[in-house]
Design an enzyme around this catalytic site. Structure first.
Site, mmCIF file in Angstrom:
data_model
loop_
_atom_site.group_PDB
_atom_site.id
_atom_site.type_symbol
_atom_site.label_atom_id
_atom_site.label_comp_id
_atom_site.label_asym_id
_atom_site.label_seq_id
_atom_site.Cartn_x
_atom_site.Cartn_y
_atom_site.Cartn_z
ATOM 1 N N ASN A 87 0.806 -1.224 0.000
ATOM 2 C CA ASN A 87 0.000 0.000 0.000
ATOM 3 C C ASN A 87 0.839 1.274 0.000
ATOM 4 O O ASN A 87 0.385 2.316 -0.466
ATOM 5 C CB ASN A 87 -0.928 -0.023 1.231
ATOM 6 C CG ASN A 87 -1.488 1.342 1.530
ATOM 7 O OD1 ASN A 87 -2.423 1.807 0.874
ATOM 8 N ND2 ASN A 87 -0.905 2.036 2.509
ATOM 9 N N TYR A 155 3.592 10.310 -11.024
ATOM 10 C CA TYR A 155 2.715 9.462 -10.200
ATOM 11 C C TYR A 155 1.947 8.487 -11.104
ATOM 12 O O TYR A 155 1.888 7.282 -10.838
ATOM 13 C CB TYR A 155 1.750 10.345 -9.402
ATOM 14 C CG TYR A 155 0.828 9.601 -8.457
ATOM 15 C CD1 TYR A 155 1.286 9.106 -7.242
ATOM 16 C CD2 TYR A 155 -0.519 9.401 -8.774
ATOM 17 C CE1 TYR A 155 0.445 8.434 -6.377
ATOM 18 C CE2 TYR A 155 -1.378 8.736 -7.913
ATOM 19 C CZ TYR A 155 -0.893 8.250 -6.709
ATOM 20 O OH TYR A 155 -1.736 7.577 -5.851
HETATM 21 P P1 NAP Z 1 -0.957 8.818 2.942
HETATM 22 O O1 NAP Z 1 -2.099 9.226 3.793
HETATM 23 O O2 NAP Z 1 0.006 9.837 2.470
HETATM 24 O O3 NAP Z 1 -0.198 7.620 3.683
HETATM 25 C C1 NAP Z 1 0.905 7.021 3.057
HETATM 26 C C2 NAP Z 1 1.461 5.936 3.956
HETATM 27 O O4 NAP Z 1 2.597 5.362 3.301
HETATM 28 C C3 NAP Z 1 1.931 6.457 5.288
HETATM 29 O O5 NAP Z 1 1.749 5.466 6.264
HETATM 30 C C4 NAP Z 1 3.418 6.700 5.034
HETATM 31 O O6 NAP Z 1 4.083 6.715 6.280
HETATM 32 C C5 NAP Z 1 3.754 5.499 4.140
HETATM 33 N N1 NAP Z 1 4.920 5.669 3.275
HETATM 34 C C6 NAP Z 1 5.217 6.686 2.438
HETATM 35 N N2 NAP Z 1 6.381 6.479 1.829
HETATM 36 C C7 NAP Z 1 6.860 5.299 2.287
HETATM 37 C C8 NAP Z 1 8.048 4.572 2.053
HETATM 38 N N3 NAP Z 1 8.999 5.005 1.221
HETATM 39 N N4 NAP Z 1 8.207 3.385 2.699
HETATM 40 C C9 NAP Z 1 7.255 2.932 3.538
HETATM 41 N N5 NAP Z 1 6.122 3.599 3.830
HETATM 42 C C10 NAP Z 1 5.930 4.777 3.201
HETATM 43 O O7 NAP Z 1 -1.486 8.138 1.605
HETATM 44 P P2 NAP Z 1 -2.842 7.330 1.312
HETATM 45 O O8 NAP Z 1 -3.783 8.270 0.669
HETATM 46 O O9 NAP Z 1 -3.269 6.525 2.482
HETATM 47 O O10 NAP Z 1 -2.309 6.365 0.147
HETATM 48 C C11 NAP Z 1 -2.020 4.999 0.340
HETATM 49 C C12 NAP Z 1 -1.829 4.361 -1.038
HETATM 50 O O11 NAP Z 1 -3.020 4.541 -1.809
HETATM 51 C C13 NAP Z 1 -0.708 4.995 -1.863
HETATM 52 O O12 NAP Z 1 -0.033 4.003 -2.592
HETATM 53 C C14 NAP Z 1 -1.445 5.927 -2.803
HETATM 54 O O13 NAP Z 1 -0.722 6.177 -3.987
HETATM 55 C C15 NAP Z 1 -2.712 5.147 -3.046
HETATM 56 N N6 NAP Z 1 -3.851 5.943 -3.490
HETATM 57 C C16 NAP Z 1 -4.372 6.943 -2.717
HETATM 58 C C17 NAP Z 1 -5.458 7.665 -3.192
HETATM 59 C C18 NAP Z 1 -6.103 8.780 -2.402
HETATM 60 O O14 NAP Z 1 -7.001 9.431 -2.967
HETATM 61 N N7 NAP Z 1 -5.745 9.025 -1.168
HETATM 62 C C19 NAP Z 1 -5.995 7.380 -4.446
HETATM 63 C C20 NAP Z 1 -5.432 6.374 -5.201
HETATM 64 C C21 NAP Z 1 -4.367 5.642 -4.706
HETATM 65 P P3 NAP Z 1 5.519 7.422 6.471
HETATM 66 O O15 NAP Z 1 5.387 8.811 5.909
HETATM 67 O O16 NAP Z 1 5.787 7.364 7.923
HETATM 68 O O17 NAP Z 1 6.440 6.574 5.698
#
Ligand code: NAP
Length: 251
Positions: A87, A155
């Site tokens: 994720n 992205y």
């Molecule tokens: P978020 O709120 O920014 O959370 C991201 C998580 O990933 C955090 O726990 C962060 O913790 C961790 N992370 C970031 N870089 C990392 C690394 N290099 N190694 C390990 N952990 C890492 O993002 P989210 O919205 O929950 O997104 C989660 C996933 O869903 C992502 O892959 C994103 O691309 C995808 N997604 C999100 C959306 C949306 O609308 N939110 C839509 C489509 C897809 P730390 O900063 O402590 O590492």
């Protein structure tokens, strides 16, 4: 023995919801994110309330040694990994038109979202094969895997690449009984979208989505929970859109 699941990016947003749901489902969770234990203390406490034996391993998935440490720790402590949920992911630090985007930003996105996830999957899969365990791998990509956003092209490219990686591992791991799935979230309310929430809410009010609301992390967690339960034993490489119907073309 309880089933185990590694969840990356578990400390916040979608990954947090996924890890808490899997813990509630009865999995022992090996949760990972970059934050150290102190910074992730509230999250760890919440996870352990549901599942005391679950652990948090600070991990940057773009680092080879950190990836190995995460997976080796899981095998050392629990002897197996049944589910891997990829994720963790990041958005560009600055949204820039592809005519201006920097090589540095492209490297950062590909290193974390694509290469980090690919090689974590490769290492985990090899250990699963060796230990004769492993049931499913779930990759969280994005609607950006097929939607062109010219102000965050790096992205989109990282997620399109991860969509292909899902198919590659689905084919390669089928003989070992490991199914590989892709979950494509739409617009989900998390830190990642916090700065652009108003823009998206306006678009949704104007009719962008058949299901007229932003998604919440729990929407994704429910899908991962279903896949992790083994509900689709004869499907692999499948894409599950959790996007309020965004992917449907209309006329
Ligand atoms: P978020 O709120 O920014 O959370 C991201 C998580 O990933 C955090 O726990 C962060 O913790 C961790 N992370 C970031 N870089 C990392 C690394 N290099 N190694 C390990 N952990 C890492 O993002 P989210 O919205 O929950 O997104 C989660 C996933 O869903 C992502 O892959 C994103 O691309 C995808 N997604 C999100 C959306 C949306 O609308 N939110 C839509 C489509 C897809 P730390 O900063 O402590 O590492």
């Amino acid at each position: 023995m309880k089933k185990t699941a590694i969840v990356t990016g578990a400390s916040r947003g979608i990954g947090k919801a996924i890890s808490l749901k899997l813990a509630a489902d009865g999995f022992t969770v090996i949760a990972a994110a970059r934050a150290d234990e102190e910074k992730a203390a509230d999250y760890i406490a919440e996870l352990k309330t549901i599942s005391p034996e679950s652990i948090y391993v600070p991990t940057d998935i773009s680092s080879e040694s950190a990836r190995k440490n995460l997976v080796d720790t899981a095998f050392e402590k629990f002897g197996k990994v049944d589910i891997l949920v990829n994720n963790a992911g990041v958005a560009p630090l600055v949204r820039q038109d592809i005519l201006e985007m920097t090589e540095e930003s492209m490297d950062r996105l590909l290193d974390i979202n694509l290469k980090g996830t690919f090689f974590l999957t490769q290492y985990t899969a090899n250990r699963m094969i060796e230990a004769k365990c492993g049931e499913a791998i779930v990759n969280v990509t994005s609607m950006s895997a097929y939607t062109a956003s010219i102000n965050r092209g790096e992205y989109c490219i990282s997620k399109a690449g991860l969509a292909m990686a899902t198919e590659l591992f689905a084919v390669r791991l089928a003989e070992y009984g490991i199914n590989v799935y892709e979950i494509r979230p739409g617009i989900i309310r998390t830190d990642m979208t916090a700065a652009v929430t108003a823009k998206y809410e306006k678009l949704i009010a104007e009719g962008l989505l058949p299901i007229a609301r932003m998604g919440v992390p729990e929407d994704i967690a429910k899908a991962v929970s279903a896949l992790a339960s083994g509900v689709l034993p004869y499907s692999t490489g499948e894409v599950i859109n959790i996007d309020g119907g965004f992917h449907i073309r209309t006329l």
